[in-house]
Design a protein around this motif. Sequence first.
Motif, PDB file in Angstrom:
ATOM      1  N   ARG A  31       0.806  -1.210   0.000  1.00 57.90           N
ATOM      2  CA  ARG A  31       0.000   0.000   0.000  1.00 57.90           C
ATOM      3  C   ARG A  31       0.845   1.269   0.000  1.00 57.90           C
ATOM      4  O   ARG A  31       1.934   1.309   0.540  1.00 57.90           O
ATOM      5  CB  ARG A  31      -0.881  -0.007   1.255  1.00 57.90           C
ATOM      6  N   GLU A  32       0.292   2.306  -0.632  1.00 65.91           N
ATOM      7  CA  GLU A  32       0.880   3.646  -0.565  1.00 65.91           C
ATOM      8  C   GLU A  32       0.386   4.323   0.708  1.00 65.91           C
ATOM      9  O   GLU A  32      -0.746   4.093   1.139  1.00 65.91           O
ATOM     10  CB  GLU A  32       0.463   4.487  -1.776  1.00 65.91           C
ATOM     11  N   LYS A  64      -5.715   4.701  -0.264  1.00 64.37           N
ATOM     12  CA  LYS A  64      -6.588   3.733  -0.941  1.00 64.37           C
ATOM     13  C   LYS A  64      -5.845   2.955  -2.019  1.00 64.37           C
ATOM     14  O   LYS A  64      -6.293   1.891  -2.421  1.00 64.37           O
ATOM     15  CB  LYS A  64      -7.781   4.447  -1.559  1.00 64.37           C
ATOM     16  N   LYS A  65      -4.724   3.492  -2.486  1.00 64.24           N
ATOM     17  CA  LYS A  65      -3.972   2.807  -3.534  1.00 64.24           C
ATOM     18  C   LYS A  65      -3.159   1.679  -2.925  1.00 64.24           C
ATOM     19  O   LYS A  65      -2.249   1.904  -2.133  1.00 64.24           O
ATOM     20  CB  LYS A  65      -3.032   3.760  -4.259  1.00 64.24           C
TER      21      LYS A  65
END
Length: 118
Positions: free
Chosen positions: A81-82, A94-95
């Motif tokens: 995750r970012e 969310k990315k």
Amino acid sequence: MPKDKDLKHKSKKLKSEESSKRKADSDDDDTSDTSVEDEPVQKSSSGDHKTNEQGEPFLSIDKNRRVTIREFKGKTYIDIREFYEKDGKLLPGKKGISLSVSQYNNLKSAMTTIDKLL
């Protein structure tokens, strides 16, 4: 004409069900995202990874990207995750993607092929 009307109704119903399913899937991801506040970060005793405030081990793979091992609803996930910074805290965005252990193993098995393609 009643058949066309029935088809339109079924089509709308299917689209609504697909939309609901996608929303439910994304809600699962959002639930895991919103429950994570990762500061302060603690270094593990083994030195190769850190742990977040919830005690979940993670590895930084880039400035704002992490791989975290987490439990959610009794299952283990590998979360890539970012993160973003807000008010001095690093928060999950969310990315990203959460892989089940079997999906992660499939990805590992594909690494030789991926390396060749690169």
